[in-house]
Scaffold this active site. Structure first.
Site, short mmCIF file in Angstrom:
data_model
loop_
_atom_site.label_atom_id
_atom_site.label_comp_id
_atom_site.label_asym_id
_atom_site.label_seq_id
_atom_site.Cartn_x
_atom_site.Cartn_y
_atom_site.Cartn_z
N ASN A 62 0.87 -1.18 0.00
CA ASN A 62 0.00 0.00 0.00
C ASN A 62 0.90 1.23 0.00
O ASN A 62 1.48 1.57 1.03
CB ASN A 62 -0.92 -0.01 1.23
CG ASN A 62 -1.78 1.24 1.30
OD1 ASN A 62 -1.84 2.03 0.35
ND2 ASN A 62 -2.46 1.44 2.43
N TRP A 63 1.01 1.85 -1.15
CA TRP A 63 1.88 3.03 -1.25
C TRP A 63 1.30 4.25 -0.56
O TRP A 63 1.99 5.25 -0.40
CB TRP A 63 2.10 3.39 -2.73
CG TRP A 63 2.94 2.44 -3.49
CD1 TRP A 63 3.71 1.43 -3.00
CD2 TRP A 63 3.12 2.43 -4.92
NE1 TRP A 63 4.35 0.79 -4.03
CE2 TRP A 63 4.01 1.39 -5.21
CE3 TRP A 63 2.61 3.20 -5.97
CZ2 TRP A 63 4.41 1.09 -6.52
CZ3 TRP A 63 3.01 2.90 -7.26
CH2 TRP A 63 3.90 1.86 -7.53
N LYS A 64 0.03 4.20 -0.21
CA LYS A 64 -0.64 5.37 0.38
C LYS A 64 -0.44 6.57 -0.56
O LYS A 64 -0.42 6.40 -1.77
CB LYS A 64 -0.13 5.62 1.80
CG LYS A 64 -0.22 4.34 2.66
CD LYS A 64 -0.06 4.57 4.12
CE LYS A 64 -0.26 3.25 4.86
NZ LYS A 64 -0.19 3.37 6.30
N GLY A 66 2.14 2.26 10.95
CA GLY A 66 3.16 3.30 10.81
C GLY A 66 3.86 3.66 12.11
O GLY A 66 4.53 4.68 12.20
N HIS A 79 -9.84 1.94 4.55
CA HIS A 79 -8.57 2.03 5.27
C HIS A 79 -8.75 2.99 6.45
O HIS A 79 -9.47 3.99 6.34
CB HIS A 79 -7.45 2.53 4.34
CG HIS A 79 -6.11 2.36 4.97
ND1 HIS A 79 -5.64 3.23 5.93
CD2 HIS A 79 -5.15 1.40 4.81
CE1 HIS A 79 -4.44 2.81 6.32
NE2 HIS A 79 -4.12 1.71 5.66
N GLU A 111 -6.08 -4.41 10.44
CA GLU A 111 -5.01 -3.45 10.69
C GLU A 111 -5.28 -2.70 12.00
O GLU A 111 -6.01 -1.70 12.00
CB GLU A 111 -4.93 -2.43 9.55
CG GLU A 111 -4.63 -3.05 8.21
CD GLU A 111 -3.96 -2.05 7.27
OE1 GLU A 111 -2.81 -2.28 6.90
OE2 GLU A 111 -4.58 -1.04 6.92
N SER A 148 2.97 -2.22 10.56
CA SER A 148 4.41 -2.35 10.82
C SER A 148 4.98 -3.71 10.40
O SER A 148 5.82 -4.28 11.09
CB SER A 148 4.70 -2.07 12.31
OG SER A 148 4.32 -0.74 12.63
N GLY A 200 2.60 -1.10 4.39
CA GLY A 200 2.73 0.32 4.07
C GLY A 200 4.18 0.73 3.88
O GLY A 200 4.77 0.52 2.82
N GLY A 201 4.78 1.28 4.92
CA GLY A 201 6.13 1.84 4.86
C GLY A 201 7.15 0.91 4.20
O GLY A 201 7.97 1.37 3.39
P1 13P Z 1 2.66 0.36 7.87
O1 13P Z 1 3.12 -0.94 7.24
O2 13P Z 1 3.48 1.53 7.42
O3 13P Z 1 2.53 0.23 9.35
O4 13P Z 1 1.19 0.65 7.30
C1 13P Z 1 0.23 -0.34 7.38
C2 13P Z 1 -0.92 0.05 6.53
O5 13P Z 1 -1.65 0.97 6.85
C3 13P Z 1 -1.11 -0.67 5.27
O6 13P Z 1 -2.35 -0.38 4.74
#
Ligand code: 13P
Length: 251
Positions: free
Chosen positions: A8-10, A172, A94, A166, A211, A232-233
């Site tokens: 998920n690149w956000k 994050g 999300h 999540e 995470s 995400g990250g």
């Molecule tokens: P992180 O992996 O950065 O914690 O983010 C998780 C997320 O929100 C994926 O949709």
């Protein structure tokens, strides 16, 4: 069913960087026993599509959708529009959208239903806040979110829905929810799905997000009831996401 890992690149990577990411990621050695997808911002879907050429990995995912087919909905994007980019999955609900854009369970349910009707797999994100967990309400909150989101869904071979658990306190923050804690909630979610559809655990994927990194992915994926990850990250660097995918493959 194969385990599913979604990047998920956000709100990172417009078309130029998205294309570069795909080209770099395609050079990575990727395990065949996983389904891998990348959830890109709307404006980057065309670049992802064209950079993939004839390759089908990673599959294309969107991060949001609107429930109507077309009409006077300024700024919105319909499931049919997403199909033009060969979109396979689409995130809905999300926690960042629920928090910052006021998305409700009812909206999530409408989006998920519209996606499935169009042949796109909804990836429904659910999860509790730190305060809800502290109060002992985590299970109740997540059960409610899953029940409402599944309102108009089917167990559909063409566009199977996915639930992404999540926990908000772990997104994050570098504070991962342990595989054991995640499993407890995944078991609850599988039970809610079973109650409605009578399908066995494993027929509908419930994936974990929060995470997730190359060093902890295998812990999650080797846990029964955790059918993949939403990352995400750790998905922003294509090489380290490649490493994460290789670390996730079954031992
Ligand atoms: P992180 O992996 O950065 O914690 O983010 C998780 C997320 O929100 C994926 O949709």
């Amino acid at each position: 069913m194969k385990k599913l890992i979604i990047a998920n690149w956000k709100m990172y990577y417009g078309p130029i960087k998205a294309g570069a990411w795909i080209r770099a990621f395609r050079r990575e050695r990727l395990p065949k026993e996983l389904d891998i997808a990348v959830a890109a911002p709307f404006v980057s879907l065309a670049a992802v599509r064209s950079s993939l050429g004839r390759a089908s990995t990673p599959a294309i995912a969107a991060q949001n959708v609107f429930w109507a087919r077309e009409g006077a909905f300024t700024g919105e994007v319909s499931p049919d529009m997403l199909l033009e980019f060969d979109t396979t999955y689409c995130l809905v609900g999300h926690s960042e959208r629920r928090t910052h854009l006021g998305e409700t369970d009812k909206m999530v349910a409408k989006k998920a239903k519209a996606l499935q009707a169009a042949g796109i797999s909804p990836v429904i994100c659910v999860g509790e806040t730190a305060a809800e967990r502290k109060r002992g309400d985590a299970t109740k909150v997540v059960r409610g979110q899953v029940r409402e989101a599944m309102e108009g869904l089917k167990v559909d071979g063409r566009a199977p829905f996915v639930i992404a658990y999540e926990p908000i306190w772990s997104i994050g923050t570098g504070q991962p929810c342990s595989a054991r804690q995640a499993k407890e909630m995944h078991d609850v979610i599988h039970e809610v799905i079973f109650k409605k559809f009578k399908v066995k655990c494993g027929e509908v994927r419930v994936i974990y997000g929060g995470s997730v990194e190359p060093r902890n992915i295998s812990e999650y994926l080797n846990t029964v009831g955790i059918d993949g990850a939403l990352v995400g990250g750790a998905s922003l660097d294509p090489r380290s996401f490649g490493l994460l995918c290789r670390s996730a493959a079954p031992a």
